[in-house]
Design an enzyme around this catalytic site. Structure first.
Site, PDB file in Angstrom:
ATOM      1  N   ASP A   1      -7.127   2.044  -8.678  1.00 14.90           N
ATOM      2  CA  ASP A   1      -7.532   3.393  -9.089  1.00 14.90           C
ATOM      3  C   ASP A   1      -7.725   3.397 -10.603  1.00 14.90           C
ATOM      4  OD1 ASP A   1      -7.274   4.232  -6.440  1.00 14.90           O
ATOM      5  OD2 ASP A   1      -5.124   4.618  -6.688  1.00 14.90           O
TER       6      ASP A   1
ATOM      7  N   LEU B   1      -7.079  -5.467  -6.924  1.00 16.54           N
ATOM      8  CA  LEU B   1      -8.511  -5.367  -6.665  1.00 16.54           C
ATOM      9  C   LEU B   1      -8.953  -3.923  -6.550  1.00 16.54           C
ATOM     10  CD1 LEU B   1      -8.725  -8.333  -4.173  1.00 16.54           C
ATOM     11  CD2 LEU B   1      -8.859  -8.340  -6.671  1.00 16.54           C
TER      12      LEU B   1
ATOM     13  N   ASN C   1       5.670   1.464  -3.251  1.00 11.95           N
ATOM     14  CA  ASN C   1       5.121   1.785  -4.555  1.00 11.95           C
ATOM     15  C   ASN C   1       5.281   0.559  -5.442  1.00 11.95           C
ATOM     16  OD1 ASN C   1       4.449   2.607  -7.096  1.00 11.95           O
ATOM     17  ND2 ASN C   1       5.554   4.545  -6.972  1.00 11.95           N
ATOM     18  N   ALA C   2       4.165  -0.158  -5.610  1.00 14.98           N
ATOM     19  CA  ALA C   2       4.226  -1.434  -6.328  1.00 14.98           C
ATOM     20  C   ALA C   2       4.515  -1.245  -7.808  1.00 14.98           C
ATOM     21  CB  ALA C   2       2.911  -2.185  -6.135  1.00 14.98           C
TER      22      ALA C   2
ATOM     23  N   GLU D   1     -13.380  -1.997  -0.697  1.00 13.45           N
ATOM     24  CA  GLU D   1     -13.906  -1.370  -1.900  1.00 13.45           C
ATOM     25  C   GLU D   1     -15.052  -2.219  -2.481  1.00 13.45           C
ATOM     26  OE1 GLU D   1     -12.620   1.615  -2.390  1.00 13.45           O
ATOM     27  OE2 GLU D   1     -13.965   1.976  -4.096  1.00 13.45           O
TER      28      GLU D   1
ATOM     29  N   GLU E   1       0.850  -1.183   0.000  1.00  9.09           N
ATOM     30  CA  GLU E   1       0.000   0.000   0.000  1.00  9.09           C
ATOM     31  C   GLU E   1       0.890   1.239   0.000  1.00  9.09           C
ATOM     32  OE1 GLU E   1      -3.325   0.812  -0.342  1.00  9.09           O
ATOM     33  OE2 GLU E   1      -2.408   2.794  -0.131  1.00  9.09           O
TER      34      GLU E   1
HETATM   35  N1  SAM Z   1      -7.700  -3.281  -2.975  1.00  6.52           N
HETATM   36  C1  SAM Z   1      -8.385  -2.493  -1.949  1.00  6.52           C
HETATM   37  C2  SAM Z   1      -9.856  -2.836  -1.916  1.00  6.52           C
HETATM   38  O1  SAM Z   1     -10.316  -3.494  -2.849  1.00  6.52           O
HETATM   39  O2  SAM Z   1     -10.533  -2.455  -0.954  1.00  6.52           O
HETATM   40  C3  SAM Z   1      -8.159  -0.982  -2.140  1.00  6.52           C
HETATM   41  C4  SAM Z   1      -8.678  -0.360  -3.414  1.00  6.52           C
HETATM   42  S1  SAM Z   1      -8.283   1.387  -3.511  1.00  6.52           S
HETATM   43  C5  SAM Z   1      -9.432   2.013  -4.636  1.00  6.52           C
HETATM   44  C6  SAM Z   1      -6.720   1.379  -4.379  1.00  6.52           C
HETATM   45  C7  SAM Z   1      -5.542   1.371  -3.412  1.00  6.52           C
HETATM   46  O3  SAM Z   1      -4.310   1.229  -4.129  1.00  6.52           O
HETATM   47  C8  SAM Z   1      -5.431   2.638  -2.604  1.00  6.52           C
HETATM   48  O4  SAM Z   1      -5.402   2.325  -1.236  1.00  6.52           O
HETATM   49  C9  SAM Z   1      -4.110   3.264  -3.085  1.00  6.52           C
HETATM   50  O5  SAM Z   1      -3.454   4.005  -2.076  1.00  6.52           O
HETATM   51  C10 SAM Z   1      -3.323   2.037  -3.511  1.00  6.52           C
HETATM   52  N2  SAM Z   1      -2.267   2.291  -4.506  1.00  6.52           N
HETATM   53  C11 SAM Z   1      -2.371   3.063  -5.622  1.00  6.52           C
HETATM   54  N3  SAM Z   1      -1.214   3.043  -6.318  1.00  6.52           N
HETATM   55  C12 SAM Z   1      -0.353   2.225  -5.645  1.00  6.52           C
HETATM   56  C13 SAM Z   1       0.998   1.808  -5.858  1.00  6.52           C
HETATM   57  N4  SAM Z   1       1.690   2.240  -6.922  1.00  6.52           N
HETATM   58  N5  SAM Z   1       1.561   0.968  -4.960  1.00  6.52           N
HETATM   59  C14 SAM Z   1       0.861   0.532  -3.885  1.00  6.52           C
HETATM   60  N6  SAM Z   1      -0.412   0.907  -3.637  1.00  6.52           N
HETATM   61  C15 SAM Z   1      -1.014   1.732  -4.483  1.00  6.52           C
END
Ligand code: SAM
Length: 222
Positions: free
Chosen positions: A121, A118, A98-99, A198, A64
């Site tokens: 964004d 899942l 940062n994945a 989500e 995350e």
């Molecule tokens: N997977 C979770 C769910 O289904 O409840 C969270 C979905 S949320 C809309 C997307 C998440 O991805 C956010 O918490 C955001 O901070 C994280 N995120 C976005 N880009 C990322 C990255 N490059 N590396 C790690 N996390 C990331």
């Protein structure tokens, strides 16, 4: 920015003991036990918590980028570990990272058996499509990290993003879609649709949920 993120130069240098104290002795870097599943952009950790008892012999890591969210998940897992004196929830952990940048620093070629993406964004604007977490370049990296037969899961409520992810995965030579009807016995499907925060939000708002699962297949040239 990523300047304050800490990551190893290569997977062998990673000390996993702070993440899984029951599985790794302190400062040992004896990494015979390895992470099996990762949840990329894990948000508040609903999937991790649901998977922990289903796969007690697998190590599962949520990744995350937002530090406040990571803190929350950490506390959530610590509380669950404290309430469960057996080893329940010792197999899940969370890392701020940062994945899109550093995955190969943490995991070896062919190490992972499942990767979850899942409700990522959506980055609707065309100019932002390069920020999507499923893209041809990143898929090559995911294929590198997944073992042959390993699975990549996607779910989203955004139809346009679903179609994009399916198109990119369909076009990648190292991934093959598993027909939805062959997934009836996969306990992860219920989890990806109903146990993530989500996924629950989308259900409350009566939105649609789309998913697709891909298998990492052998490279004919390997
Ligand atoms: N997977 C979770 C769910 O289904 O409840 C969270 C979905 S949320 C809309 C997307 C998440 O991805 C956010 O918490 C955001 O901070 C994280 N995120 C976005 N880009 C990322 C990255 N490059 N590396 C790690 N996390 C990331």
């Amino acid at each position: 920015s990523d300047h304050d993120l800490i990551y190893p130069l290569k997977p062998e240098e990673m000390d996993w003991s702070p993440f899984y104290p029951k599985y790794f002795s302190k400062n040992s870097k004896d990494n015979t036990k390895k992470i099996d599943f990762i949840d990329v952009g894990c948000g508040y950790g609903g999937l991790l918590v649901a998977l922990a008892p289903l796969f007690p012999d697998k190590l599962i890591l949520g990744m995350e980028i937002r530090s406040k969210v990571e803190d929350y998940v950490k506390q959530r897992i610590d509380a669950l570990r404290a309430q469960n004196k057996d080893d329940l929830y010792q197999n899940i952990s969370v890392m701020r990272m940062n994945a899109m940048k550093f995955l190969p620093n943490f995991f070896e070629h062919g190490q992972l058996s499942k990767m979850f993406f899942l409700f990522p964004d959506p980055h609707f604007k065309r100019k932002k499509h390069k920020n999507r977490i499923i893209s041809p370049n990143l898929l090559a990296e995911y294929a590198y990290l997944l073992k042959i037969g390993g699975l990549l899961y996607t779910a989203t409520d955004v139809r346009e993003l679903h179609e994009w992810m399916v198109e990119k995965c369909d076009n990648h030579p190292l991934f093959e879609r598993i027909p939805d009807e062959e997934l009836n016995d996969d306990p992860c499907i219920r989890c990806i649709l109903h146990e993530t925060e989500e996924g629950k939000k989308v259900a409350r708002n009566k939105g649609d949920k789309h998913f697709a699962v891909y298998r990492r297949i052998q490279d004919p040239d390997e």
